[in-house]
Scaffold this motif. Structure first.
Motif: not given
Length: 402
Positions: A346-351
Motif C-alpha cells: 500500500n502507498s500508506g502506512s498500515v498497522y
C-alpha cells in the motif's frame, strides 16, 4: 451494564492508542483484532535452502573478491545463501569458476550448477545451439558433468538441462520430458552431484510432472524458472527450487523501487506455495542485486531482507499469507529463532497485528527497507503472544526474535 460498557470503551481506546504509537500489545486471545497475521511456530512447513543469484562467468565478467564478500557474507554483506553457475561445454573453462564457488562455500552458501548445452559433438545437430543430446552419448554427458564437479571442488546439485522447453538462439538443448527422465534415471547417479531438474522455462507443470514420475530416485530436487508464471503449489514429493527469474511482467525491469517491491512479492509467493529456494538471474548487473559499480541495489536490499536473516536450515512455519489488503506475511523458524517478513504494498502506512503461538519471544530486532532507507534497524519488546507494528507504505520489514 454501564460499567461494563465503560470498561469496553476504555479497552478499545487503549488498543487504538497503542497501535498509533507502534508499541507492543498484550494478547487478549478471545478478541484478537481482525486482520491479525496468525503465526504458529509448531506448524512446520518446507525446509528453506536459501536465496541467491547467478554468476555466469563465461558470458559476463566474474565477480570480484569484494563483490563475493558483499554477496555472500551473512555478517557484513547480503548473506546470499545460493550461488548458481554454468557448466561450460568447454572443460578448459571450468577451473575459472572455482574462486567464486570457493568464496560462496566459505560463507556457507549452496552452489548449484546448470548445463545449458552438452558439447556439440554429443548432440544430434553438432551445434551448441538447439538440438538434442543423443541417447548414445548419455554416459559421456554424465561423465562430462561429473568431471566439472571434480574440477570445481564439488557442488550441491547439478542440472543437466536449462529450459529444455525454450527455443532460443544461444546455448541450449531441447530433449523431451521422457528423454530427460531417461537420462536422469539411468545416468543421474554418475553426474558427480545430486541431480535437480527439469528446470523448465516456466515451471511447466506437465513437463515437470512427467520428468518426476519417470526419473526415479536419481532426481533429488525439482527445479524450474517462472518466466510468465505465477508460483503455484504441486506436491511432487521433493524440495522445489525456483532457480532463475527476473521481473518481466511489467515496465519495472530496472532497479527502481517498484521493481524491487515486485521482487519482494515474488519471493513471498514462492515461499508461500511451499518452494525452498529463490534465485535471481545475474547476481551482478545494473538491474540485479549488485550493480556494475559493486553497490547493492534496491532489489538487492529487498533480497537481503530475506537472505540475511532466514538462514539455510530454517523452516517456513504457518503464517497468514495476506492478513490485510496489500499486506503479505511469511514466518520462519530455526532452533528457537523466529523470523517474520512483512511486505506492505500500500502507498500508506498500515498497522499490522501478529499473534504468535508455539514459541515465546521477548522482543524483536526490526529491519526495514523503503524507497528511501535500507535495512533501517531498531528493536522492541513484546509481552504475551500478540504484538503489532506499523509498516511504512511500500516497504518490506523483517522481524528477528531475540
Amino acid at each position: 451494564m454501564k460499567r461494563n460498557l465503560l470498561f469496553l470503551a476504555t479497552a478499545v481506546t487503549l488498543l487504538l492508542f497503542s497501535c498509533s504509537k507502534d508499541e507492543t500489545l498484550q494478547d487478549i486471545e478471545e478478541n484478537i483484532p481482525k486482520g491479525t497475521a496468525t503465526i504458529n511456530a509448531s506448524s512446520t512447513q518446507q525446509y528453506i535452502r536459501g536465496f541467491g543469484g547467478a554468476s555466469i562467468r563465461g558470458w559476463i565478467p566474474d565477480l570480484t573478491s569484494y563483490e563475493r564478500q558483499k554477496a555472500f557474507d551473512p555478517n557484513n554483506g547480503m548473506g546470499l545463501s545460493v550461488l548458481r553457475v554454468r557448466v561450460s561445454p568447454t572443460p578448459s573453462e571450468w577451473i575459472k569458476e572455482k574462486p567464486t564457488i570457493d568464496a560462496a562455500k566459505q560463507y556457507g552458501a549452496s552452489v548449484i550448477a546448470t548445463a545449458w548445452s552438452a558439447p556439440a559433438w554429443m548432440k544430434d545437430n553438432n551445434n551448441l545451439v538447439g538440438g538434442k543430446l543423443k541417447s548414445g552419448n548419455y554416459s559421456s554427458f554424465a561423465n562430462h558433468l561429473k568431471n566439472f564437479c571434480t574440477e570445481v571442488g564439488g557442488v550441491d546439485a547439478i542440472s543437466p538441462w536449462n529450459e529444455p522447453d525454450w527455443e532460443c538462439g544461444y546455448e541450449s538443448m531441447h530433449n523431451s520430458a521422457y528423454e530427460i527422465a531417461s537420462f536422469i534415471r539411468n545416468y543421474g547417479a554418475n553426474c558427480g552431484a545430486p541431480v535437480m531438474g527439469p528446470e523448465s522455462l516456466n515451471m511447466n507443470e506437465s513437463l515437470t510432472t512427467t520428468v518426476v514420475n519417470n526419473a526415479g530416485s536419481n532426481l533429488k530436487y525439482v527445479c524450474g524458472h517462472i518466466y510468465g508464471k505465477t508460483p503455484y503449489y504441486h506436491n511432487w514429493g521433493k524440495e522445489v527450487w525456483m532457480t532463475e527469474h527476473i521481473t518481466d511482467n511489467s515496465a519495472n525491469s530496472g532497479n527502481d523501487w517498484a521493481s524491487a517491491m515486485e521482487t519482494a512479492t515474488e519471493i513471498h509467493n514462492c515461499m508461500n506455495v511451499g518452494w525452498s529456494m529463490w534465485v535471481h538471474w545475474y547476481l551482478r548487473r545494473s538491474y540485479s542485486l549488485i550493480d556494475e559499480n559493486s553497490n547493492v541495489t534496491k532489489r538487492g536490499y529487498v533480497v537481503t531482507q530475506f537472505a540475511k536473516f532466514i538462514r539455510p536450515g530454517s523452516n517456513k512455519i504457518s503464517c497468514t499469507a495476506n492478513p490485510s489488503s496489500g499486506v503479505y506475511t511469511t514466518a520462519y523458524k530455526k532452533g528457537s529463532k523466529i523470523v517474520v517478513v512483512a511486505i506492505n504494498t500500500n502507498s500508506g502506512s498500515v498497522y499490522q497485528g501478529f499473534n504468535l503461538t508455539g514459541a515465546t519471544v521477548s522482543g524483536f530486532d526490526r529491519y526495514r527497507t523503503t524507497s528511501s532507507s535500507n535495512l533501517a534497524h531498531d528493536s522492541f519488546n513484546v509481552s504475551g503472544s500478540y504484538y503489532g507494528i506499523t509498516l511504512p507504505g511500500n516497504s518490506i520489514t523483517t522481524l528477528v526474535s531475540r
